[in-house]
Write an enzyme that holds these catalytic residues in place. Structure first.
Site, PDB file in Angstrom:
ATOM      1  N   ARG A  43      -6.605  21.370  28.731  1.00 17.19           N
ATOM      2  CA  ARG A  43      -7.795  21.400  29.593  1.00 17.19           C
ATOM      3  C   ARG A  43      -8.535  20.072  29.619  1.00 17.19           C
ATOM      4  O   ARG A  43      -9.290  19.808  30.536  1.00 17.19           O
ATOM      5  CB  ARG A  43      -8.764  22.495  29.140  1.00 17.19           C
ATOM      6  N   PRO A  69      -2.414  28.731   8.064  1.00 16.84           N
ATOM      7  CA  PRO A  69      -3.705  29.301   7.640  1.00 16.84           C
ATOM      8  C   PRO A  69      -4.411  28.436   6.595  1.00 16.84           C
ATOM      9  O   PRO A  69      -5.598  28.613   6.347  1.00 16.84           O
ATOM     10  CB  PRO A  69      -3.323  30.676   7.063  1.00 16.84           C
ATOM     11  N   GLU A 126       6.040  33.870   4.534  1.00 15.81           N
ATOM     12  CA  GLU A 126       4.863  33.673   3.670  1.00 15.81           C
ATOM     13  C   GLU A 126       4.432  32.218   3.583  1.00 15.81           C
ATOM     14  O   GLU A 126       3.300  31.915   3.257  1.00 15.81           O
ATOM     15  CB  GLU A 126       5.147  34.204   2.259  1.00 15.81           C
ATOM     16  N   ASP A 183     -18.755  22.865  29.582  1.00 15.19           N
ATOM     17  CA  ASP A 183     -18.476  24.055  28.775  1.00 15.19           C
ATOM     18  C   ASP A 183     -19.300  24.127  27.502  1.00 15.19           C
ATOM     19  O   ASP A 183     -19.710  23.119  26.955  1.00 15.19           O
ATOM     20  CB  ASP A 183     -17.003  24.083  28.360  1.00 15.19           C
TER      21      ASP A 183
HETATM   22  C1  9D3 Z   1       0.551  37.426   3.604  1.00 16.46           C
HETATM   23  C2  9D3 Z   1       0.645  35.966   3.387  1.00 16.46           C
HETATM   24  N1  9D3 Z   1      -0.638  35.315   3.362  1.00 16.46           N
HETATM   25  C3  9D3 Z   1      -1.251  35.358   2.030  1.00 16.46           C
HETATM   26  C4  9D3 Z   1      -2.725  35.560   2.147  1.00 16.46           C
HETATM   27  C5  9D3 Z   1      -0.463  33.928   3.708  1.00 16.46           C
HETATM   28  C6  9D3 Z   1      -0.099  33.786   5.135  1.00 16.46           C
HETATM   29  C7  9D3 Z   1       1.061  33.132   5.490  1.00 16.46           C
HETATM   30  C8  9D3 Z   1       1.385  32.999   6.837  1.00 16.46           C
HETATM   31  C9  9D3 Z   1      -0.926  34.295   6.118  1.00 16.46           C
HETATM   32  C10 9D3 Z   1      -0.587  34.160   7.468  1.00 16.46           C
HETATM   33  C11 9D3 Z   1       0.572  33.539   7.809  1.00 16.46           C
HETATM   34  C12 9D3 Z   1       0.930  33.376   9.248  1.00 16.46           C
HETATM   35  N2  9D3 Z   1      -0.132  32.683   9.961  1.00 16.46           N
HETATM   36  C13 9D3 Z   1       0.020  31.456  10.447  1.00 16.46           C
HETATM   37  O1  9D3 Z   1       1.093  30.901  10.351  1.00 16.46           O
HETATM   38  C14 9D3 Z   1      -1.120  30.780  11.032  1.00 16.46           C
HETATM   39  C15 9D3 Z   1      -2.481  31.167  11.165  1.00 16.46           C
HETATM   40  C16 9D3 Z   1      -3.198  32.350  10.785  1.00 16.46           C
HETATM   41  O2  9D3 Z   1      -2.661  33.330  10.247  1.00 16.46           O
HETATM   42  N3  9D3 Z   1      -4.532  32.399  11.043  1.00 16.46           N
HETATM   43  C17 9D3 Z   1      -5.200  31.381  11.644  1.00 16.46           C
HETATM   44  N4  9D3 Z   1      -4.589  30.265  11.996  1.00 16.46           N
HETATM   45  C18 9D3 Z   1      -3.249  30.182  11.755  1.00 16.46           C
HETATM   46  S1  9D3 Z   1      -2.311  28.854  12.135  1.00 16.46           S
HETATM   47  C19 9D3 Z   1      -0.936  29.519  11.549  1.00 16.46           C
END
Ligand code: 9D3
Length: 244
Positions: A153, A88, A115, A168
């Site tokens: 793709r 994220p 986390e 696309d």
């Molecule tokens: C509750 C923990 N979060 C604090 C705000 C951090 C967090 C850690 C791990 C939030 C999500 C995750 C798991 N998500 C992913 O590993 C992830 C992800 C996503 O959640 N949204 C968009 N792209 C991606 S790529 C990997």
């Protein structure tokens, strides 16, 4: 192209990889997708991949040793991969990034859970961190599938028709015009008359105008970077568009 996926949920990928275009690309040898269980690279009885965070706090952190050993093992076989962490905190994926990644021979895609991941692994072993958008998921598995589908793709031969990936939305930088098929009337909802006219020049202009109008209404941000002709700009200005 080879996709190696490091995950603690390797079976997550079974069904998505056995359907549709991805499945065909795999069967025909255009892509190889290998989900790899991160727990194969643990040494303790419980196959531990996570631990409590230094400094305290909520949640668990993915340990560095299994991730490091897995990536080292994968790197030992050719071709040398680009190592991607789905995160994220990563750069938000777009079609430009997808196009660039489609030129790679091999990707190792790491799916986080918990986390977070020990930062020393990210600093020293990861080439690129990718997010798929600003919403919270439970891990990197779904994002990894999104990445693999988007990249696959663009590999020549994966789609039936070589032009279909270029036509696309987002490839030309704009949203698509609306589509219609038979019947010409359903209840009292009619297909736009022009599409039944057989006048292909007029139809082409109508579709271009629809594309521009819909993009202006829904994604005006796209108009600032899309390739636009003089006629496009003229039409957009009539709709009240102000170029940036
Ligand atoms: C509750 C923990 N979060 C604090 C705000 C951090 C967090 C850690 C791990 C939030 C999500 C995750 C798991 N998500 C992913 O590993 C992830 C992800 C996503 O959640 N949204 C968009 N792209 C991606 S790529 C990997």
């Amino acid at each position: 192209m080879i996709f190696d996926i490091l995950t603690i949920f390797p079976t997550f990928f079974d069904s998505p990889l056995s359907e549709g275009i991805i499945n065909k690309a795999i069967s025909s040898g255009l892509i190889t997708v290998r989900p790899i269980n991160l727990r194969n690279y643990t040494h303790d009885r419980h196959k531990t991949t996570d631990d409590r965070p230094y400094g305290g706090g909520e949640g668990m952190v993915m340990k560095i040793e299994p991730l490091f050993e897995a990536v080292e093992h994968l790197k030992a076989s050719p071709p040398p991969p680009k190592v991607i962490l789905m995160s994220p905190r990563g750069r938000v994926l777009n079609q430009k990034m997808v196009k660039e990644l489609a030129n790679e021979e091999r990707l190792v895609i790491i799916c986080g859970r918990y986390e977070g991941i020990d930062e020393r692994f990210i600093e020293n072993c990861v080439d690129l961190e990718i997010s798929i958008g600003d919403y919270v998921l439970s891990g990197g598995e779904t994002p990894a599938l999104v990445l693999i589908e988007a990249v696959s793709r663009l590999i020549p031969g994966v789609l039936g028709c070589p032009t279909s990936s270029q036509k696309d939305s987002f490839s030309n930088g704009l949203l698509e015009h609306p589509h219609y098929t038979r019947p010409a009337q359903f209840k009292d909802w009619k297909v736009p008359e022009i599409l039944l006219s057989g006048d292909h020049k007029k139809i082409e202009t109508w579709r271009r105008h629809q594309t521009l109008k819909i993009t202006l209404e829904r994604r005006p941000d796209l108009l600032n970077s899309a390739p636009l002709s003089k006629e496009d700009i003229e039409y957009l200005k009539k709709l009240g568009w102000k170029p940036k």
